[in-house]
Design a protein around this motif. Structure first.
Motif, PDB file in Angstrom:
ATOM      1  N   LEU A  23     -46.033  -1.110 -50.739  1.00  0.00           N
ATOM      2  CA  LEU A  23     -46.522  -1.846 -49.621  1.00  0.00           C
ATOM      3  C   LEU A  23     -46.974  -3.027 -49.934  1.00  0.00           C
ATOM      4  O   LEU A  23     -46.877  -4.068 -49.287  1.00  0.00           O
TER       5      LEU A  23
ATOM      6  N   THR B  99     -45.622  -6.854 -49.038  1.00  0.00           N
ATOM      7  CA  THR B  99     -46.350  -7.762 -48.087  1.00  0.00           C
ATOM      8  C   THR B  99     -47.019  -8.923 -48.757  1.00  0.00           C
ATOM      9  O   THR B  99     -47.502 -10.047 -48.304  1.00  0.00           O
TER      10      THR B  99
ATOM     11  N   VAL C 142     -53.929  -4.141 -49.299  1.00  0.00           N
ATOM     12  CA  VAL C 142     -53.370  -3.036 -48.646  1.00  0.00           C
ATOM     13  C   VAL C 142     -54.495  -1.870 -49.064  1.00  0.00           C
ATOM     14  O   VAL C 142     -55.071  -1.971 -49.993  1.00  0.00           O
TER      15      VAL C 142
ATOM     16  N   ALA D 161     -52.049  -1.199 -39.073  1.00  0.00           N
ATOM     17  CA  ALA D 161     -52.167   0.019 -39.817  1.00  0.00           C
ATOM     18  C   ALA D 161     -51.116   1.073 -39.216  1.00  0.00           C
ATOM     19  O   ALA D 161     -50.605   1.025 -37.919  1.00  0.00           O
TER      20      ALA D 161
ATOM     21  N   SER E 296     -52.905   0.388 -44.403  1.00  0.00           N
ATOM     22  CA  SER E 296     -53.138  -0.984 -43.672  1.00  0.00           C
ATOM     23  C   SER E 296     -52.831  -1.908 -44.362  1.00  0.00           C
ATOM     24  O   SER E 296     -52.743  -1.842 -45.919  1.00  0.00           O
TER      25      SER E 296
ATOM     26  N   LEU F   1     -44.664  -1.583 -43.015  1.00  0.00           N
ATOM     27  CA  LEU F   1     -45.433  -0.200 -42.672  1.00  0.00           C
ATOM     28  C   LEU F   1     -44.719   0.730 -42.366  1.00  0.00           C
ATOM     29  O   LEU F   1     -44.781   2.083 -42.680  1.00  0.00           O
TER      30      LEU F   1
END
Length: 278
Positions: A114, A118, A122, A222, A237, A254
């Motif tokens: 994740l 991104t 996180v 999230a 999240s 996500l």
């Protein structure tokens, strides 16, 4: 006959504290715990003088107690500063048992995925009563100041990870409402009907948002990670500064990572069942 001065006949009295200053009635254990709490509130290392100021202790007492805590691996010294020690993380793992530790380890690769997708901060969090506990965190390159840290508890109702978990846990959600929804910022949802409607929307979309509800300037999105029984076991999240954070942009990443994480949780559950049968 000997002559005694009046002062020689007076009983010895203990020294008095300065006028207006009460003696510190805290035990050594109390003071050590205050120091640990002060260190826990600090994101990095902190010096003796600042620790003494925050805890209301003298510098000499602070230094002495830090030495004791350091010898027991409760704190670590970094130059002239201090931080929490590795022993506390071992103790923390035992607070919620081996299942939480296994879950954190199993989901760490997915949390890393994740982060790669991104490049933002996180989190991995679990629900404990009506609070969430952050069990893992990876800082982004443009990290925003936020109240989350590994081991920290926050009210679930005002965080994205918390709402993602409460949306699929009716009893916990109602317990949160009954406990009250205090306002942390002007954006915090405090009306029970509005809060229940928000959880209903999360159940339909599978995505939860924190729109500066826990801290000013902080926005999070999230998703829950579902267990074999169809109930969430944790949540991921992504967090960032509200002025530059495009919440919708991170929803696909996500969902993709949560899907893979859910499969990993199912595999962990099967392995645990097989071990129990041996």
């Amino acid at each position: 006959m000997s002559v005694h001065s009046p002062t020689s006949e007076r009983p010895h009295s203990p020294p008095r504290s300065p006028v207006g200053v009460l003696p510190d009635q805290r035990t050594a254990v109390d003071k050590a715990l205050v120091l640990l709490k002060s260190l826990a509130d600090q994101d990095g290392e902190i010096g003796v003088s600042e620790l003494a100021r925050r805890s209301g202790l003298t510098k000499s007492t602070t230094f002495r107690l830090l030495g004791i805590l350091q010898r027991n691996d409760m704190v670590e010294r970094v130059g002239s500063d201090y931080r929490l020690g590795a022993r506390l993380f071992d103790i923390g793992d035992r607070v919620y048992g081996p299942v939480s530790a296994q879950l954190r380890e199993r989901l760490l690769p997915h949390l890393a995925d994740l982060y790669v997708l991104t490049q933002e901060t996180v989190h991995l969090a679990v629900l404990r009563d009506t609070d969430i506990v952050y069990v893992n965190k990876i800082h982004g390159h443009r990290a925003t100041r936020c109240p989350s840290r590994i081991g920290a508890r926050l009210p679930a109702y005002c965080t994205a990870v918390g709402k993602a978990l409460l949306a699929f846990d009716h009893d916990a959600a109602e317990a949160a409402v009954l406990a009250g929804l205090p306002r942390l910022t002007e954006y915090t949802i405090t009306d029970p009907a509005t809060f229940r409607a928000e959880l209903g929307h999360i159940r339909r979309t599978g995505i939860a948002y924190d729109r500066q509800e826990a801290a000013h300037g902080l926005t999070c999105v999230a998703v829950p990670i579902m267990g074999p029984a169809g109930r969430p076991v944790a949540a991921f999240s992504v967090a960032g500064a509200d002025h530059r954070f495009d919440k919708a942009r991170f929803a696909p990443a996500l969902r993709r990572v949560a899907y893979e994480a859910t499969r990993a949780v199912a595999a962990l559950a099967r392995a645990q069942q097989a071990t129990a049968l041996i």
